[in-house]
Scaffold this motif. Sequence first.
Motif, PDB file in Angstrom:
ATOM      1  N   ASP A 188     -10.201  11.869  -4.184  1.00 45.00           N
ATOM      2  CA  ASP A 188      -8.795  12.092  -3.863  1.00 45.00           C
ATOM      3  C   ASP A 188      -8.202  10.764  -3.421  1.00 45.00           C
ATOM      4  O   ASP A 188      -8.794  10.050  -2.608  1.00 45.00           O
ATOM      5  N   CYS A 189      -7.035  10.423  -3.946  1.00 48.77           N
ATOM      6  CA  CYS A 189      -6.397   9.151  -3.618  1.00 48.77           C
ATOM      7  C   CYS A 189      -5.007   9.378  -3.038  1.00 48.77           C
ATOM      8  O   CYS A 189      -4.300  10.326  -3.407  1.00 48.77           O
ATOM      9  N   ILE A 190      -4.651   8.500  -2.131  1.00 46.93           N
ATOM     10  CA  ILE A 190      -3.324   8.526  -1.497  1.00 46.93           C
ATOM     11  C   ILE A 190      -2.547   7.342  -2.058  1.00 46.93           C
ATOM     12  O   ILE A 190      -2.943   6.184  -1.878  1.00 46.93           O
ATOM     13  N   THR A 191      -1.467   7.618  -2.753  1.00 52.19           N
ATOM     14  CA  THR A 191      -0.749   6.558  -3.460  1.00 52.19           C
ATOM     15  C   THR A 191       0.618   6.291  -2.848  1.00 52.19           C
ATOM     16  O   THR A 191       1.217   7.159  -2.200  1.00 52.19           O
ATOM     17  N   TYR A 192       1.069   5.077  -3.049  1.00 53.78           N
ATOM     18  CA  TYR A 192       2.392   4.645  -2.603  1.00 53.78           C
ATOM     19  C   TYR A 192       3.331   4.685  -3.808  1.00 53.78           C
ATOM     20  O   TYR A 192       3.040   4.092  -4.849  1.00 53.78           O
ATOM     21  N   SER A 193       4.439   5.391  -3.680  1.00 49.22           N
ATOM     22  CA  SER A 193       5.358   5.527  -4.808  1.00 49.22           C
ATOM     23  C   SER A 193       6.784   5.247  -4.370  1.00 49.22           C
ATOM     24  O   SER A 193       7.104   5.266  -3.183  1.00 49.22           O
ATOM     25  N   THR A 194       7.641   4.977  -5.332  1.00 48.73           N
ATOM     26  CA  THR A 194       9.062   4.795  -5.080  1.00 48.73           C
ATOM     27  C   THR A 194       9.827   5.586  -6.138  1.00 48.73           C
ATOM     28  O   THR A 194       9.241   6.148  -7.062  1.00 48.73           O
ATOM     29  N   ARG A 197       8.973   4.057  -9.334  1.00 52.11           N
ATOM     30  CA  ARG A 197       7.586   4.178  -9.755  1.00 52.11           C
ATOM     31  C   ARG A 197       7.025   5.491  -9.221  1.00 52.11           C
ATOM     32  O   ARG A 197       6.270   5.518  -8.254  1.00 52.11           O
ATOM     33  N   VAL A 198       7.432   6.581  -9.829  1.00 48.11           N
ATOM     34  CA  VAL A 198       6.974   7.895  -9.396  1.00 48.11           C
ATOM     35  C   VAL A 198       5.463   7.990  -9.615  1.00 48.11           C
ATOM     36  O   VAL A 198       4.956   7.697 -10.688  1.00 48.11           O
ATOM     37  N   GLY A 199       4.756   8.388  -8.579  1.00 44.91           N
ATOM     38  CA  GLY A 199       3.305   8.458  -8.662  1.00 44.91           C
ATOM     39  C   GLY A 199       2.630   7.150  -8.323  1.00 44.91           C
ATOM     40  O   GLY A 199       1.414   7.086  -8.156  1.00 44.91           O
ATOM     41  N   GLY A 200       3.421   6.087  -8.181  1.00 44.70           N
ATOM     42  CA  GLY A 200       2.885   4.798  -7.784  1.00 44.70           C
ATOM     43  C   GLY A 200       2.373   3.972  -8.944  1.00 44.70           C
ATOM     44  O   GLY A 200       2.177   4.467 -10.052  1.00 44.70           O
ATOM     45  N   PRO A 201       2.147   2.675  -8.714  1.00 46.39           N
ATOM     46  CA  PRO A 201       1.653   1.788  -9.773  1.00 46.39           C
ATOM     47  C   PRO A 201       0.163   1.991 -10.008  1.00 46.39           C
ATOM     48  O   PRO A 201      -0.537   2.621  -9.205  1.00 46.39           O
ATOM     49  N   ARG A 202      -0.313   1.450 -11.086  1.00 41.33           N
ATOM     50  CA  ARG A 202      -1.757   1.436 -11.329  1.00 41.33           C
ATOM     51  C   ARG A 202      -2.434   0.532 -10.301  1.00 41.33           C
ATOM     52  O   ARG A 202      -1.825  -0.385  -9.774  1.00 41.33           O
ATOM     53  N   TRP A 203      -3.714   0.818 -10.043  1.00 46.14           N
ATOM     54  CA  TRP A 203      -4.478  -0.004  -9.116  1.00 46.14           C
ATOM     55  C   TRP A 203      -5.252  -1.037  -9.926  1.00 46.14           C
ATOM     56  O   TRP A 203      -5.991  -0.690 -10.856  1.00 46.14           O
ATOM     57  N   ASN A 204      -5.082  -2.307  -9.558  1.00 50.88           N
ATOM     58  CA  ASN A 204      -5.731  -3.398 -10.285  1.00 50.88           C
ATOM     59  C   ASN A 204      -6.928  -3.928  -9.504  1.00 50.88           C
ATOM     60  O   ASN A 204      -6.861  -4.093  -8.279  1.00 50.88           O
ATOM     61  N   PHE A 205      -8.008  -4.211 -10.214  1.00 46.98           N
ATOM     62  CA  PHE A 205      -9.232  -4.705  -9.583  1.00 46.98           C
ATOM     63  C   PHE A 205      -9.712  -5.951 -10.315  1.00 46.98           C
ATOM     64  O   PHE A 205      -9.638  -6.024 -11.543  1.00 46.98           O
ATOM     65  N   ASN A 206     -10.220  -6.929  -9.537  1.00 47.87           N
ATOM     66  CA  ASN A 206     -10.772  -8.158 -10.102  1.00 47.87           C
ATOM     67  C   ASN A 206     -12.178  -8.375  -9.546  1.00 47.87           C
ATOM     68  O   ASN A 206     -12.404  -8.259  -8.342  1.00 47.87           O
ATOM     69  N   SER A 207     -13.099  -8.673 -10.433  1.00 42.80           N
ATOM     70  CA  SER A 207     -14.455  -9.020 -10.026  1.00 42.80           C
ATOM     71  C   SER A 207     -14.923 -10.159 -10.930  1.00 42.80           C
ATOM     72  O   SER A 207     -15.289  -9.937 -12.091  1.00 42.80           O
ATOM     73  N   GLY A 208     -14.886 -11.385 -10.374  1.00 42.18           N
ATOM     74  CA  GLY A 208     -15.197 -12.539 -11.202  1.00 42.18           C
ATOM     75  C   GLY A 208     -14.153 -12.688 -12.290  1.00 42.18           C
ATOM     76  O   GLY A 208     -12.959 -12.779 -12.033  1.00 42.18           O
ATOM     77  N   ASN A 209     -14.589 -12.685 -13.545  1.00 42.21           N
ATOM     78  CA  ASN A 209     -13.669 -12.786 -14.678  1.00 42.21           C
ATOM     79  C   ASN A 209     -13.287 -11.419 -15.239  1.00 42.21           C
ATOM     80  O   ASN A 209     -12.590 -11.334 -16.240  1.00 42.21           O
ATOM     81  N   LYS A 210     -13.754 -10.376 -14.579  1.00 41.99           N
ATOM     82  CA  LYS A 210     -13.510  -9.030 -15.083  1.00 41.99           C
ATOM     83  C   LYS A 210     -12.304  -8.413 -14.371  1.00 41.99           C
ATOM     84  O   LYS A 210     -12.210  -8.440 -13.145  1.00 41.99           O
ATOM     85  N   ILE A 211     -11.391  -7.898 -15.155  1.00 38.54           N
ATOM     86  CA  ILE A 211     -10.200  -7.243 -14.615  1.00 38.54           C
ATOM     87  C   ILE A 211     -10.192  -5.795 -15.072  1.00 38.54           C
ATOM     88  O   ILE A 211     -10.416  -5.508 -16.252  1.00 38.54           O
ATOM     89  N   GLN A 212      -9.926  -4.896 -14.138  1.00 40.01           N
ATOM     90  CA  GLN A 212      -9.922  -3.482 -14.480  1.00 40.01           C
ATOM     91  C   GLN A 212      -8.713  -2.801 -13.835  1.00 40.01           C
ATOM     92  O   GLN A 212      -8.345  -3.113 -12.696  1.00 40.01           O
ATOM     93  N   THR A 213      -8.106  -1.914 -14.571  1.00 39.74           N
ATOM     94  CA  THR A 213      -6.948  -1.172 -14.085  1.00 39.74           C
ATOM     95  C   THR A 213      -7.249   0.315 -14.102  1.00 39.74           C
ATOM     96  O   THR A 213      -7.808   0.832 -15.073  1.00 39.74           O
ATOM     97  N   VAL A 214      -6.879   0.991 -13.015  1.00 34.66           N
ATOM     98  CA  VAL A 214      -7.173   2.415 -12.874  1.00 34.66           C
ATOM     99  C   VAL A 214      -5.907   3.152 -12.486  1.00 34.66           C
ATOM    100  O   VAL A 214      -5.135   2.677 -11.638  1.00 34.66           O
ATOM    101  N   ARG A 215      -5.681   4.280 -13.102  1.00 33.51           N
ATOM    102  CA  ARG A 215      -4.634   5.194 -12.655  1.00 33.51           C
ATOM    103  C   ARG A 215      -5.305   6.224 -11.744  1.00 33.51           C
ATOM    104  O   ARG A 215      -6.003   7.116 -12.208  1.00 33.51           O
ATOM    105  N   PRO A 216      -5.155   6.096 -10.414  1.00 37.92           N
ATOM    106  CA  PRO A 216      -5.890   6.977  -9.504  1.00 37.92           C
ATOM    107  C   PRO A 216      -5.410   8.421  -9.570  1.00 37.92           C
ATOM    108  O   PRO A 216      -4.259   8.699  -9.923  1.00 37.92           O
ATOM    109  N   LYS A 217      -6.326   9.311  -9.219  1.00 35.13           N
ATOM    110  CA  LYS A 217      -5.959  10.721  -9.134  1.00 35.13           C
ATOM    111  C   LYS A 217      -5.257  10.940  -7.800  1.00 35.13           C
ATOM    112  O   LYS A 217      -5.879  10.922  -6.749  1.00 35.13           O
ATOM    113  N   SER A 218      -3.958  11.121  -7.840  1.00 40.12           N
ATOM    114  CA  SER A 218      -3.157  11.166  -6.621  1.00 40.12           C
ATOM    115  C   SER A 218      -3.173  12.557  -6.001  1.00 40.12           C
ATOM    116  O   SER A 218      -2.642  13.506  -6.575  1.00 40.12           O
ATOM    117  N   LYS A 219      -3.776  12.647  -4.823  1.00 38.87           N
ATOM    118  CA  LYS A 219      -3.707  13.890  -4.061  1.00 38.87           C
ATOM    119  C   LYS A 219      -2.409  13.944  -3.276  1.00 38.87           C
ATOM    120  O   LYS A 219      -1.802  14.996  -3.111  1.00 38.87           O
TER     121      LYS A 219
END
Length: 298
Positions: A188-194, A197-219
């Motif tokens: 369950d995720c708690i998201t910030y929205s406006t 941006r209804v439902g909030g933006p995607r969450w971006n993650f960086n690990s070294g040279n790897k970039i990943q984007t996730v659309r969290p399941k908003s509770k």
Amino acid sequence: MDRLRSLEVFVEIINQGSMSRAAQALGMSPTMVTTHLAQLEKRLGKRLLDRTTRRIDLTREGDRFLNDARHILDAFQAAEDVARDGPVRPRGRVRVDAPAAVGLRYIVPAVPLFCATYPDVALDISLGDRGVVFRPDGFDVLLRIGEEHPANADVRVLGHTRFVHVAAPSYLALHGVPEKPEDLEQHDCITYSTTERVGGPRWNFNSGNKIQTVRPKSKLSLNDGSAVSTLAVSGLGIARTLEMLVASEIKMGTLRPVLEGWTESPVSICAFAANDRAKTPAVSAVLDFCESISWPNR
């Protein structure tokens, strides 16, 4: 009839909230206040105020005109000070807009010192997550985090922060700790929205040279940073929020960072003012005041 005086009357009616109080503040008779307003509306060919026996409301045209009227009066006052060879004292009314959580934690506690330092400057502070970048909407100073610097503005970089992902120990004990971004699909995720941006933006993650984007399941989705962290502390889910807003909760252990191997780049905390407004003494004083606050990672 003196046009500048009519502007002063119009602005003072709004400042005081009534024509009778405006008359008292200006040392004028109520009849003269009414006459000035009527002459101003006649000259503009627009109705500026809707008046009843109980309240006064700005019309759409009046709302647009109010900001310009204040700017004209501020500029005239500054010109008078220069002509008198005296110090240009900041004075007038400055409208400031800031995200609610950031404003309450950083700006509001510093306001008493500002008022003591600049007694002739009145502040209108709007604390609300409006979802705008640099769209002034009548404001003189905007405080924004992680937004692009507008080309037509005086920009003060106040500090830096970053987005972090946090959850209460009670939630993690019950649901487990995510080890990689895709694990959030099981949480369950708690998201910030406006409103933009209804439902909030995607969450971006960086690990070294790897970039990943996730659309969290908003509770839960909220448009207030303090509410996001409060509900995260209560154990309702994993939240993505600004580190500057949850540093004390992390230190106390009521929130724990997760996915720390997946970081986000730092973002700037900035105050913006349109170039023409930033040159006025009152707005310049507010920008200096914003810079004097103890922001993280200056």
